[in-house]
Design an enzyme around this catalytic site. Sequence first.
Site, PDB file in Angstrom:
ATOM      1  N   GLU A  25      33.612  45.384  37.922  1.00 56.87           N
ATOM      2  CA  GLU A  25      32.735  45.038  36.795  1.00 56.87           C
ATOM      3  C   GLU A  25      32.785  43.528  36.674  1.00 56.87           C
ATOM      4  O   GLU A  25      33.857  42.962  36.462  1.00 56.87           O
ATOM      5  CB  GLU A  25      33.209  45.688  35.490  1.00 56.87           C
ATOM      6  CG  GLU A  25      33.023  47.190  35.429  1.00 56.87           C
ATOM      7  CD  GLU A  25      31.580  47.627  35.492  1.00 56.87           C
ATOM      8  OE1 GLU A  25      30.676  46.816  35.217  1.00 56.87           O
ATOM      9  OE2 GLU A  25      31.344  48.798  35.857  1.00 56.87           O
ATOM     10  N   CYS A  50      31.138  39.893  28.411  1.00 52.07           N
ATOM     11  CA  CYS A  50      30.277  40.223  29.556  1.00 52.07           C
ATOM     12  C   CYS A  50      28.951  40.772  29.066  1.00 52.07           C
ATOM     13  O   CYS A  50      27.965  40.765  29.794  1.00 52.07           O
ATOM     14  CB  CYS A  50      30.974  41.222  30.463  1.00 52.07           C
ATOM     15  SG  CYS A  50      31.573  42.664  29.588  1.00 52.07           S
TER      16      CYS A  50
HETATM   17  P1  NDP Z   1      38.452  36.063  36.757  1.00 47.84           P
HETATM   18  O1  NDP Z   1      37.617  36.705  37.798  1.00 47.84           O
HETATM   19  O2  NDP Z   1      38.753  34.643  36.881  1.00 47.84           O
HETATM   20  O3  NDP Z   1      39.852  36.826  36.635  1.00 47.84           O
HETATM   21  C1  NDP Z   1      39.911  38.219  36.443  1.00 47.84           C
HETATM   22  C2  NDP Z   1      41.250  38.718  36.946  1.00 47.84           C
HETATM   23  O4  NDP Z   1      41.314  38.566  38.364  1.00 47.84           O
HETATM   24  C3  NDP Z   1      42.433  37.949  36.385  1.00 47.84           C
HETATM   25  O5  NDP Z   1      43.492  38.826  36.146  1.00 47.84           O
HETATM   26  C4  NDP Z   1      42.729  36.992  37.524  1.00 47.84           C
HETATM   27  O6  NDP Z   1      44.048  36.489  37.485  1.00 47.84           O
HETATM   28  C5  NDP Z   1      42.514  37.895  38.709  1.00 47.84           C
HETATM   29  N1  NDP Z   1      42.360  37.203  39.992  1.00 47.84           N
HETATM   30  C6  NDP Z   1      42.000  35.921  40.221  1.00 47.84           C
HETATM   31  N2  NDP Z   1      42.004  35.670  41.549  1.00 47.84           N
HETATM   32  C7  NDP Z   1      42.374  36.818  42.166  1.00 47.84           C
HETATM   33  C8  NDP Z   1      42.565  37.188  43.523  1.00 47.84           C
HETATM   34  N3  NDP Z   1      42.389  36.345  44.540  1.00 47.84           N
HETATM   35  N4  NDP Z   1      42.960  38.445  43.813  1.00 47.84           N
HETATM   36  C9  NDP Z   1      43.139  39.343  42.816  1.00 47.84           C
HETATM   37  N5  NDP Z   1      43.001  39.036  41.503  1.00 47.84           N
HETATM   38  C10 NDP Z   1      42.610  37.797  41.179  1.00 47.84           C
HETATM   39  O7  NDP Z   1      37.718  36.391  35.368  1.00 47.84           O
HETATM   40  P2  NDP Z   1      38.152  35.918  33.911  1.00 47.84           P
HETATM   41  O8  NDP Z   1      39.512  36.410  33.583  1.00 47.84           O
HETATM   42  O9  NDP Z   1      37.847  34.480  33.793  1.00 47.84           O
HETATM   43  O10 NDP Z   1      37.137  36.758  33.013  1.00 47.84           O
HETATM   44  C11 NDP Z   1      35.833  36.380  32.802  1.00 47.84           C
HETATM   45  C12 NDP Z   1      34.878  37.164  33.678  1.00 47.84           C
HETATM   46  O11 NDP Z   1      35.051  38.559  33.452  1.00 47.84           O
HETATM   47  C13 NDP Z   1      33.422  36.905  33.375  1.00 47.84           C
HETATM   48  O12 NDP Z   1      32.688  36.720  34.566  1.00 47.84           O
HETATM   49  C14 NDP Z   1      32.951  38.175  32.674  1.00 47.84           C
HETATM   50  O13 NDP Z   1      31.606  38.465  32.788  1.00 47.84           O
HETATM   51  C15 NDP Z   1      33.783  39.188  33.337  1.00 47.84           C
HETATM   52  N6  NDP Z   1      33.862  40.392  32.518  1.00 47.84           N
HETATM   53  C16 NDP Z   1      33.092  41.454  32.887  1.00 47.84           C
HETATM   54  C17 NDP Z   1      33.084  42.611  32.138  1.00 47.84           C
HETATM   55  C18 NDP Z   1      32.274  43.765  32.605  1.00 47.84           C
HETATM   56  O14 NDP Z   1      32.581  44.888  32.190  1.00 47.84           O
HETATM   57  N7  NDP Z   1      31.258  43.590  33.449  1.00 47.84           N
HETATM   58  C19 NDP Z   1      33.871  42.724  30.895  1.00 47.84           C
HETATM   59  C20 NDP Z   1      34.672  41.565  30.602  1.00 47.84           C
HETATM   60  C21 NDP Z   1      34.639  40.430  31.405  1.00 47.84           C
HETATM   61  P3  NDP Z   1      44.355  35.053  36.778  1.00 47.84           P
HETATM   62  O15 NDP Z   1      44.033  35.184  35.369  1.00 47.84           O
HETATM   63  O16 NDP Z   1      45.783  34.882  37.020  1.00 47.84           O
HETATM   64  O17 NDP Z   1      43.492  34.056  37.495  1.00 47.84           O
END
Ligand code: NDP
Length: 484
Positions: free
Chosen positions: A250, A284
């Site tokens: 998502e 989101c």
């Molecule tokens: P990110 O994609 O930056 O991070 C999401 C998660 O992925 C975090 O736990 C992050 O860890 C982890 N992550 C980062 N790099 C990696 C990797 N290489 N391998 C595995 N995991 C990794 O998103 P945000 O946390 O900034 O959240 C915002 C985003 O989430 C927006 O784009 C928003 O639209 C989306 N979102 C979508 C929803 C939906 O249902 N469609 C609902 C809520 C949010 P770390 O924090 O340590 O970097």
Amino acid sequence: MGADTFGNFIGGRWQAGASEIENRNPSDLSDLIGSYAQADRAQAEAAIAAAREAAETWAASGLETRYKVLMAIGEELIARSAELGELLSREEGKPRAEGVGEIARSGQFFTYYAAEALRQIGDTADSVRPGIEIDVRREPLGVVAVISPWNFPTATAAWKIAPALAFGNAVIWKPANVTPASAWALSEVISRQEDLPAGAFNLVMGSGGAVGQSLIESPDIDAVTFTGSLGVGRRIAQACAQNLTKFQLEMGSKNALVVMDDGDLDVATAAALNGAFGGTGQKCTASSRLIVHRAVHDAFVEKVRAGLQALKVGHALAEGTQMGPVVDAGQLDGNLAYLDLARSEGCTHIWGGERLARETEGYYLSPALFTDTKNDMRVNREEMFAPIACVIEAGDYDEALAIANDTEFGLTAGIVTNSLARATHFRRNVKTGCVMVNLPTAGTDYHVPFGGRGNSSFGSREQGRYAVEFYTQVKTAYIAAGAP
Ligand code: NDP
């Protein structure tokens, strides 16, 4: 670990990390919430091994055991929503009522899936070969890695962890590093469930690049469920393809709220204020594109401007705050860059977009509104995840629908209209996973499917009964009973 140091939960034990990070309140940078463990790759491997070991025991657990475990977690979250909601708002920055609501909603995900654990009923059929019966049932996947974002730090995780456990899987949770306190608090509740075998639930706080990457690359993980950005989602898809690991994504969005000339402008204004600026625009489901019929454009813009002028921006825990700060310095820089971009792309600035000073030092920004924007501008194509809304004028309904659909994303969309014909046509022709009529684009229920199309989502739907598709695999058994 010191009193204000919070560890990871691996194999049924709380453990110190390889390092720690400080967690500060975005409403008050002098407020240190605590220090949180950072796992390294070795600890991620340990969590995978523990989960593998526990998976079979948990898969074999009775349905009532799973029901009781999930119900206890859900009921505790609901009972403690005021306390845990305050912690969530303190670390993430959403107003207290939204934080409390998120914890209560998270509890409901657990109580809902507690009941779903008892509703695992398969199919039976006669074979085309006489004398043979067929039994089709669902079985757990094994070990599920849950990777979640910071904007709904408890709810996004709850809607993944609850069905994963309900359908008999072991879980490893890698929460966003920006919001470890909420992750730790939920994990602490789960950790006290005596009927959950050690290793069936693991918390590994740490960086996405190290811990997250270890999980998604591991051949010992059976499925990855992810909510976050498009870029990280793509990386997860690539890593999972190597091992043919099941995955579900998502991701981002660019949701449109369409306001028609026959709509109620007060309903439209309330939907725009809530949908675009709730959670400081960091949802989101946020409606960052406001597509407005020319005939009501000026009146609508004036109503939204007046609403923004009255909107109280402040400390997330202060009485009366309607919009809290942006979550952290990196996010604030990104928001300010988008405000510069809007001006450089020639949008007309109507309101907001200024850094605000409050009694405490925090990442405060006033909500911003721009008009004279075109759908091909970057501000209308890229997810800003900011308290910024852009108005796009449309000459008629057909043009408004075409603009709404002209995006790489497709999570939610909304229309404000009193025409049944337009509402029906929009519901059936907008290319999104969720659609709202006379409601904000944000705000969904827990008992029905949630997800999007295009680059917003990949894989089967989350939430409600649809979640069973991701968290289970199907087995078809053929039984020849023989002569009695
Ligand atoms: P990110 O994609 O930056 O991070 C999401 C998660 O992925 C975090 O736990 C992050 O860890 C982890 N992550 C980062 N790099 C990696 C990797 N290489 N391998 C595995 N995991 C990794 O998103 P945000 O946390 O900034 O959240 C915002 C985003 O989430 C927006 O784009 C928003 O639209 C989306 N979102 C979508 C929803 C939906 O249902 N469609 C609902 C809520 C949010 P770390 O924090 O340590 O970097």
